[in-house]
Design an enzyme around this catalytic site. Structure first.
Site, PDB file in Angstrom:
ATOM      1  N   GLU A  38      -0.152  -7.395  -7.088  1.00  0.00           N
ATOM      2  CA  GLU A  38      -0.224  -6.084  -6.446  1.00  0.00           C
ATOM      3  C   GLU A  38      -1.642  -5.550  -6.595  1.00  0.00           C
ATOM      4  OE1 GLU A  38      -0.265  -2.708  -4.813  1.00  0.00           O
ATOM      5  OE2 GLU A  38       1.680  -3.739  -4.701  1.00  0.00           O
ATOM      6  N   SER A 122       0.540   3.218   0.812  1.00  0.00           N
ATOM      7  CA  SER A 122       0.511   3.467  -0.626  1.00  0.00           C
ATOM      8  C   SER A 122       0.016   2.219  -1.324  1.00  0.00           C
ATOM      9  CB  SER A 122       1.911   3.826  -1.133  1.00  0.00           C
ATOM     10  OG  SER A 122       1.928   3.968  -2.541  1.00  0.00           O
ATOM     11  N   MET A 128       5.540   1.271  -1.181  1.00  0.00           N
ATOM     12  CA  MET A 128       6.192   2.442  -0.611  1.00  0.00           C
ATOM     13  C   MET A 128       7.592   2.643  -1.176  1.00  0.00           C
ATOM     14  SD  MET A 128       4.566   4.478   1.320  1.00  0.00           S
ATOM     15  CE  MET A 128       6.016   5.313   1.970  1.00  0.00           C
ATOM     16  N   HIS A 438       6.351   3.669   9.561  1.00  0.00           N
ATOM     17  CA  HIS A 438       7.171   2.493   9.863  1.00  0.00           C
ATOM     18  C   HIS A 438       6.441   1.627  10.889  1.00  0.00           C
ATOM     19  CE1 HIS A 438      10.791   5.301   8.844  1.00  0.00           C
ATOM     20  NE2 HIS A 438      10.194   4.842   7.750  1.00  0.00           N
ATOM     21  N   ASN A 472       8.235  -4.645   7.021  1.00  0.00           N
ATOM     22  CA  ASN A 472       8.587  -4.063   8.318  1.00  0.00           C
ATOM     23  C   ASN A 472       7.943  -4.804   9.483  1.00  0.00           C
ATOM     24  OD1 ASN A 472       9.941  -2.113   6.849  1.00  0.00           O
ATOM     25  ND2 ASN A 472       8.424  -0.502   7.188  1.00  0.00           N
ATOM     26  N   THR A 484      13.826   0.149   6.460  1.00  0.00           N
ATOM     27  CA  THR A 484      13.832  -0.449   5.122  1.00  0.00           C
ATOM     28  C   THR A 484      15.057  -1.318   4.878  1.00  0.00           C
ATOM     29  OG1 THR A 484      12.517   1.387   4.260  1.00  0.00           O
ATOM     30  CG2 THR A 484      13.654   0.010   2.648  1.00  0.00           C
TER      31      THR A 484
END
Length: 524
Positions: A38, A122, A128, A438, A472, A484
């Site tokens: 990450e 984010s 997110m 999205h 997504n 999601t």
């Protein structure tokens, strides 16, 4: 570089899709070595906890950490540089939610483009999944992916609902919610239309406390059950390593020291998000024709309504554990989704105060499906880089005549819904492009490798063995439903395939090792 593998599975991105891959593989192969990387920092508190479960002070601290290039910067400072032609007012600044950062706060638009000026993301452990709104409707009619068998997709959606701990209120509901439900069903139900119901939510009650599902509920107890699992934060995946058409690992960068190093893996999964996943593939010179194209984000329109006397909350006994969020689902004949909820007693804290007017307010939120076109895309520079040193993004995005018609229909439906229960406090306004967060279609799946998709229905990237994607961006259809639930369901399907193929490979390796150990002269 040694051909020996450092891990069995390398997952790029710690959000809901990457975490679902890790959990599913770990459950099937607890002996597997799984590494999630990450780029963002760890956040304090329980790993992957939703920020709505935190105190106000804890939430504010976490949100500052996950603002990427603006980490630790108060928003008023971070947003001083607004692109020419965009509204610099407080209203515009609020199109970026706490804990996020803009993709490009100074976009360059070509003639006829509207762009996605509020596109944001984010950057932190959990992605997110620690900030999301927890709405989990199932896709309907043409939102569904036609080349995945219906029974398979339904099973995947049901599994995702279980993992996300989804709660759904059964119609007709109780109290004020039942009255709003009845009004919306009378207004919007009809032949061929998906019936009005209540919005499923990835939340559950623990005593008197509403608990929001963050990424942590997806990862579950993987640290205890999979000894070879690691989540490595502040680690940038610069590129996927490909040898002879096979993904064999990735070049990583320690964001704290700047050190670059390679990690070799039997399988590589890129779940960075709908914009950064194609960025990683582009940086890796993995560039199928559809990469970054078919970008679509559903249109969003929200407004407040002052409830009339028939819907005055004071007239109804309240069920303290019913969210009461009425859902008008997507239908092909009505390509949008509406949500209607009274705010009085709502567990969702919107900071509107406790005065009499605030207690008489309801909120209307509508999403409408975009007319999907290959021309709408996120593009990447060969020469310019972003804050992380990755290829700089530019978003190309326009509205078609069909889009304008759907937006106008969404406005009319907002007014229709409001007039059934009260009076609008303001005219419904289209949110800035990118506000829904999205972003779909950029690594879309397809039934065949015909140049219109990036991966197959099990999220395996065309033309590169052992490389998977998720998030997504894999959704190929035009949707109004929050994505999601579908994203987690698709990651589960793909992770099952990955685990099965990896299991066979690990078994073959173990057999070969055992055979070599008993062969005279082996290893001599």
């Amino acid at each position: 570089m040694s051909a020996e593998r450092d891990v069995d599975v390398l997952i790029i991105g710690s959000g809901p899709a990457g975490s679902m891959y890790a959990r599913t593989i770990g459950e099937s192969l607890p002996q597997a070595r799984i590494l999630i990387v990450e780029v963002g920092p760890p956040v304090p508190g329980s790993r992957g906890n939703h920020t709505q479960n935190m105190t106000d002070a804890e939430r504010a601290a976490v949100q500052l950490l996950t603002q990427g290039p603006e980490a630790g910067v108060e928003r008023e400072v971070a947003l001083l540089d607004i692109a020419e032609g965009l509204d610099p007012s407080l209203e515009f600044r609020q199109t970026i939610l706490p804990g996020l950062h803009f993709v490009d706060s100074n976009p360059t638009l070509r003639d006829g483009e509207v762009g996605l000026p509020a596109a944001s993301m984010s950057t932190g452990v959990g992605g997110m999944g620690i900030h999301w709104g927890t709405s989990t409707p199932r896709p309907h009619q043409s939102e569904r992916i036609r080349f995945i068998p219906a029974e398979e997709m339904d099973a995947a959606l049901a599994h995702a609902e279980e993992v996300l701990q989804v709660t759904t209120q059964t119609p007709p509901g109780t109290g004020l919610a039942a009255e709003i439900y009845a009004a919306m069903a009378d207004e919007f139900d009809g032949p061929g239309l998906t019936p009005v119901g209540f919005m499923p939510s990835a939340t559950h009650w623990e005593g008197d406390r509403l608990v929001f599902s963050g990424t942590g509920v997806i990862l579950g107890d993987i640290e205890e059950t999979v000894p070879g699992f690691e989540l490595r934060s502040e680690t940038l995946a610069r590129r996927v390593l490909v040898e002879d058409g096979v993904a064999v690992g990735a070049e990583l960068e320690d964001r704290t020291t700047g050190e670059r190093y390679a990690v070799r893996a039997a399988r590589v999964v890129v779940c960075a998000d709908g914009l950064r996943t194609p960025q990683v593939l582009f940086a890796s010179s993995i560039r199928p024709a559809a990469l970054g194209h078919h970008l679509n984000e559903h249109f969003q329109m929200a407004s407040f309504v002052l409830l009339n006397e028939d819907f005055d909350p004071s007239r109804f006994e309240r069920d303290p554990k019913a969210l009461g969020y009425v859902l008008v689902p997507f239908s092909d004949a009505r390509p949008m989704q509406g949500g209607i909820m009274a705010l009085a007693g709502s567990p969702y804290a919107l900071g509107l105060g406790d005065d009499a007017m605030a207690q008489r307010l309801g909120v209307l939120a509508w999403y409408a499906a975009k007319d999907v076109r290959a021309e709408d895309a996120v593009e990447f520079s060969e020469t310019e880089t972003d804050f992380y040193g990755m290829p700089r993004m530019s978003i190309r995005y326009s509205r078609t005549e069909r889009d304008l018609e759907v937006i106008e229909e969404m406005r009319r439906n907002s007014v229709r819904a409001a007039e059934r229960i009260g009076t609008l406090t303001e005219e419904p306004t289209l949110a800035a492009g990118g506000s829904s967060l999205h972003y779909q279609g950029t690594v879309r799946m397809g039934a065949a490798d015909d140049g219109t998709s990036v991966c197959d229905d099990l999220l395996r990237v065309w033309g590169v063995a052992n490389l998977y994607v998720g998030g997504n961006g894999v959704i190929p259809t035009s949707t109004a439903a929050n994505p999601t639930l579908t994203t987690v369901a698709l990651a589960w399907r793909a992770a099952q395939d990955l685990a099965a193929s990896l299991s066979a490979e690990l078994a073959d390796t173990a057999s070969a090792t055992a055979a070599a150990a008993v062969t005279p002269g082996a290893g001599a």
